[in-house]
Design an enzyme around this catalytic site. Structure first.
Site, mmCIF file in Angstrom:
data_model
loop_
_atom_site.group_PDB
_atom_site.id
_atom_site.type_symbol
_atom_site.label_atom_id
_atom_site.label_comp_id
_atom_site.label_asym_id
_atom_site.label_seq_id
_atom_site.Cartn_x
_atom_site.Cartn_y
_atom_site.Cartn_z
ATOM 1 N N ASN A 74 -5.558 -8.799 -7.904
ATOM 2 C CA ASN A 74 -4.288 -9.346 -8.387
ATOM 3 C C ASN A 74 -4.440 -10.860 -8.469
ATOM 4 O O ASN A 74 -4.434 -11.543 -7.443
ATOM 5 C CB ASN A 74 -3.166 -8.950 -7.404
ATOM 6 C CG ASN A 74 -1.831 -9.567 -7.773
ATOM 7 O OD1 ASN A 74 -1.685 -10.173 -8.841
ATOM 8 N ND2 ASN A 74 -0.857 -9.417 -6.899
ATOM 9 N N LYS A 101 -2.443 -12.994 -9.599
ATOM 10 C CA LYS A 101 -1.144 -13.685 -9.439
ATOM 11 C C LYS A 101 -1.021 -14.791 -10.505
ATOM 12 O O LYS A 101 -1.521 -14.616 -11.602
ATOM 13 C CB LYS A 101 -1.009 -14.212 -8.011
ATOM 14 C CG LYS A 101 -1.222 -13.089 -6.970
ATOM 15 C CD LYS A 101 -0.829 -13.480 -5.580
ATOM 16 C CE LYS A 101 -1.081 -12.300 -4.630
ATOM 17 N NZ LYS A 101 -0.663 -12.570 -3.258
ATOM 18 N N HIS A 151 5.584 -5.846 -6.212
ATOM 19 C CA HIS A 151 4.857 -6.711 -5.277
ATOM 20 C C HIS A 151 5.856 -7.475 -4.406
ATOM 21 O O HIS A 151 6.933 -7.842 -4.864
ATOM 22 C CB HIS A 151 3.967 -7.690 -6.048
ATOM 23 C CG HIS A 151 3.007 -8.403 -5.155
ATOM 24 N ND1 HIS A 151 3.370 -9.501 -4.404
ATOM 25 C CD2 HIS A 151 1.709 -8.150 -4.859
ATOM 26 C CE1 HIS A 151 2.320 -9.886 -3.693
ATOM 27 N NE2 HIS A 151 1.313 -9.097 -3.950
ATOM 28 N N GLU A 181 5.994 -10.426 -3.510
ATOM 29 C CA GLU A 181 6.423 -11.727 -4.049
ATOM 30 C C GLU A 181 7.525 -11.551 -5.082
ATOM 31 O O GLU A 181 8.412 -12.390 -5.216
ATOM 32 C CB GLU A 181 5.198 -12.460 -4.640
ATOM 33 C CG GLU A 181 4.300 -12.989 -3.538
ATOM 34 C CD GLU A 181 2.822 -12.998 -3.863
ATOM 35 O OE1 GLU A 181 2.460 -12.932 -5.053
ATOM 36 O OE2 GLU A 181 2.023 -13.065 -2.901
ATOM 37 N N GLU A 212 1.108 -3.299 1.572
ATOM 38 C CA GLU A 212 0.825 -4.720 1.751
ATOM 39 C C GLU A 212 1.812 -5.310 2.754
ATOM 40 O O GLU A 212 2.924 -5.709 2.372
ATOM 41 C CB GLU A 212 0.971 -5.464 0.420
ATOM 42 C CG GLU A 212 -0.005 -5.038 -0.645
ATOM 43 C CD GLU A 212 -0.316 -6.165 -1.624
ATOM 44 O OE1 GLU A 212 -1.496 -6.437 -1.820
ATOM 45 O OE2 GLU A 212 0.626 -6.788 -2.157
ATOM 46 N N GLY A 269 -1.960 -13.603 2.001
ATOM 47 C CA GLY A 269 -2.262 -15.026 1.848
ATOM 48 C C GLY A 269 -2.309 -15.803 3.150
ATOM 49 O O GLY A 269 -2.312 -17.031 3.146
ATOM 50 N N SER A 280 -4.952 -10.303 2.773
ATOM 51 C CA SER A 280 -6.122 -11.008 3.330
ATOM 52 C C SER A 280 -7.372 -10.139 3.403
ATOM 53 O O SER A 280 -8.146 -10.221 4.360
ATOM 54 C CB SER A 280 -5.786 -11.597 4.711
ATOM 55 O OG SER A 280 -4.752 -12.552 4.588
#
Ligand code: 13P
Length: 252
Positions: free
Chosen positions: A9, A11, A95, A97, A167, A173, A213
Site C-alpha cells: 500500500n 498510500k 483502511h 486512515e 491492521e 507506521g 510495521s
C-alpha cells in the site's frame, strides 16, 4: 490451501516518475513469482502507467479506495469500472486512515465492498483496533464489529473473493508490529467469526493478511503463524529492496 498474498500500500507517496521506477524494480525481481500473490497499490495518478509495467507479469495491481456509485456527480471520487479499466484486480477498502481522517464507516466500507465485488474487483477489507481500545480490552469487540458490519450481507461466494487485512492501528507506521502471538490470536478469532457466519470450509479458505510495521526482519515470524496468510505493507513497500525481501521472506 490458502495462497499467501503480499500487498504494497503505497498510500499518498510516489509521483508518476517515482512510481514507474519502483514498479519496474519490483517487476524485474518478481515477474515470475507464482508461489506468492504479489499486489502493488500505487496512488490513482500512477495506476495506468504501473498497469502497463506489470502487465504480462505475476505482479498484480490494486487501488487504495473506490466509490460505491457507478458514475455521476461525485467530485473527486473514482468508480469500480474506472479501476477495472486501468487493470486493477484488487482494491483496498476501509483502511484505518480512511476511517480516521475521511469519515469512512462500516456502512460505507460495506457499500464499497459490495460494489467492488459486483464489478469483479477483489476487495482487501481492513479491520483493526486502536491502541486505547486494545488497552481497554476491546480488541475482539472492535474487530467483530468491523468484520460483521463491513462485510454484512455478502454471500459465501462473495466472501471467498474478499481478503481481510487485520491492521491494528497502533502498529501502523510506528515501527511496533504486533507480535506473532498477538497477530495469530486475532486472525484465529476472525476465522472463528467467519465459521460462525458461513461454514468451516469458507472460514478455512478466506485469506487474512496482517498489516502494521511489517518489515523484512519480522515477516517470517508473522507468516509462520497458522492463520496469517500474508501482509499489507505500508512503509516497507516504498522501497523495492525491502518489499521484495518481504515477499521472498514468505518462501522460507
Ligand atoms: P506500515 O507498514 O507503514 O506500518 O503501514 C501499514 C499499513 O497501513 C498498510 O496498509
Amino acid at each position: 490451501m490458502r495462497k499467501v498474498i503480499i500487498a504494497g500500500n503505497w498510500k499518498m507517496n510516489k509521483t508518476l516518475s517515482e512510481s514507474i521506477e519502483l514498479a519496474n524494480l519490483i517487476k524485474r525481481s518478481l515477474y515470475d513469482m507464482t508461489e506468492i500473490e504479489v499486489v502493488i497499490c500505487p496512488p490513482y495518478t500512477s495506476l495506468s502507467d504501473v498497469s502497463e509495467i506489470v502487465r504480462d507479469s505475476a505482479v498484480k495491481l490494486g487501488a487504495q479506495d473506490v466509490h460505491w456509485e457507478k458514475e455521476g456527480a461525485f467530485t473527486g471520487e473514482v468508480s469500480c469500472s474506472m479501476l477495472k479499466s486501468v487493470g486493477c484486480e484488487y482494491v483496498i477498502i476501509g483502511h484505518s486512515e480512511r476511517r480516521q481522517f475521511f469519515g469512512e464507516t462500516n456502512e460505507t466500507v460495506n457499500k464499497k465492498a459490495k460494489a467492488a465485488l459486483a464489478a469483479g474487483l477483489r476487495p482487501i477489507v481492513c479491520v483493526g483496533e486502536k491502541l486505547g481500545e486494545r488497552e481497554e480490552g476491546k480488541t475482539f469487540d472492535v474487530v467483530k464489529d468491523h468484520v460483521e458490519n463491513s462485510l454484512a450481507g455478502l454471500s459465501k461466494d462473495e466472501m471467498l473473493r474478499v481478503v481481510i487485512a487485520y491492521e491494528p492501528v497502533w502498529a501502523i507506521g510506528t515501527g511496533v508490529n504486533a507480535t506473532k502471538e498477538q497477530a495469530e490470536e486475532v486472525h484465529a478469532y476472525i476465522r472463528r467469526l467467519l465459521k460462525k457466519k458461513y461454514d468451516d470450509s469458507t472460514a478455512r479458505l478466506v485469506r487474512i493478511q496482517y498489516g502494521g510495521s511489517v518489515k523484512p526482519d519480522n515477516i517470517s515470524q508473522l507468516i509462520g503463524q497458522e492463520d496469517v496468510d500474508g501482509a499489507l505493507v505500508g512503509g516497507a513497500s516504498l522501497k523495492a529492496d525491502s518489499f521484495i525481501d518481504i515477499v521472498k521472506g514468505c518462501l522460507k
